[in-house]
Design an enzyme around this catalytic site. Sequence first.
Site, PDB file in Angstrom:
ATOM      1  N   HIS A  51       0.985   2.942  -5.251  1.00  0.00           N
ATOM      2  CA  HIS A  51       0.696   4.041  -4.327  1.00  0.00           C
ATOM      3  C   HIS A  51       1.213   5.385  -4.841  1.00  0.00           C
ATOM      4  CE1 HIS A  51      -0.377   1.751  -0.412  1.00  0.00           C
ATOM      5  NE2 HIS A  51      -0.731   1.047  -1.478  1.00  0.00           N
TER       6      HIS A  51
ATOM      7  N   TRP B 176      -2.108 -13.010   0.930  1.00  0.00           N
ATOM      8  CA  TRP B 176      -3.416 -13.282   0.356  1.00  0.00           C
ATOM      9  C   TRP B 176      -3.458 -14.655  -0.319  1.00  0.00           C
ATOM     10  CZ3 TRP B 176      -1.245  -8.387   0.199  1.00  0.00           C
ATOM     11  CH2 TRP B 176      -2.022  -7.321   0.659  1.00  0.00           C
TER      12      TRP B 176
END
Length: 377
Positions: free
Chosen positions: A138, A277
């Site tokens: 990020h 995930w």
Amino acid sequence: MSFRAPNLIRSTVGRRAGQTLNLRSQVIRRRFATEGGPEITKPSAPRSSNTGYIFAGLGVAAVGAAYYFYGTGRTEHDSTNKADTVVREAVATVEAKTGLRRGKDEYQKVYNRIAETLDKEGYDDGSLAPVLLRLAWHASGTYSKADGTGGSNFATMRFKPEAEHSANNGLHVAREHMEKIKQEFPWISYGDLWTLGGVCAIQESGGPTIPWRPGRIDGYAAQVTPDGRLPDATQAQDHLRFIFNRMGFNDQEIVALSGAHAMGRCHPNRSGFDGPWTFSPVTFSNQYFALLRDEPWQWKKWTGPAQFEDKKTKTLMMLPTDMALVKDKSFKKYVDIYADNEEKFFSDFAKAFSKLIELGVPERQWAGEPWTMATSD
């Protein structure tokens, strides 16, 4: 850096360059209270054999700083920040060209220290590696090739506006952890520290070797990028291409970088989504692609934002942007390749991630080719 100096600068450059250098020394010694930035440690004295190079480089920086300070009509505060950025860029360039930058062994010590602190009992799945990877991602993924803004060079997530961007929710955990490392190695820039942390997180979690090199400098709040430059997980393939193409990535690189979702999990109190995930959220592997392609997925019935869950165990999740990778024909072919060939995924991811964490850094600030940092084992 080159520019046409106004007459005022031509006639007084010597005197005002000296004033600017004095201003620089004052700025370095104080804490940036209005910017929210940390105190900068005074650098150690350079080796005498290279003093001439340093003064020459700083002289160029001083002229540039004087131009910005006296010739642009900016406020004193803005001009001070801009002048200091010019000097920092010049110092980084001089270090890169004269061999004054710290060697690989010094950065390896930082890497090793980060590696020693990755395990954290009671935090998520027992490791800080996923959140450090997210911080590096990020901090770099705000780059725009159109105007050269964003990227890892200025570490602008240190400042409140960017820290509070919704996509960065929860990253205070990573920043606060890395601040402890920064206290041990105050000479390293935040951009170098955060990206090195991401490299460490990947390698120490079984992932590929990521080429990395130092050279980023710290910036100011004025260099914070607008909100909305990071991927929005609620969107589809057109959004992914818009976000990643802005940074200069193609379809193959988009899919490869999405493989970072092999690690970590989502939190309702951060992104709003919930769950991991993969079944091994602290291990870097190609499992994300295999599960994405081979498992049956369904919409999760809950009160949170729309996400998918696996039909078999209902313990895994995928985001709308994840499912876009198998719905889009161009993306899907790379999902298939990576699901079947972990070695190929590792190779492509290493190249794409190394590219990602260098976005926004001027080429002149690099001292040479990227290094390979040794893992702790």
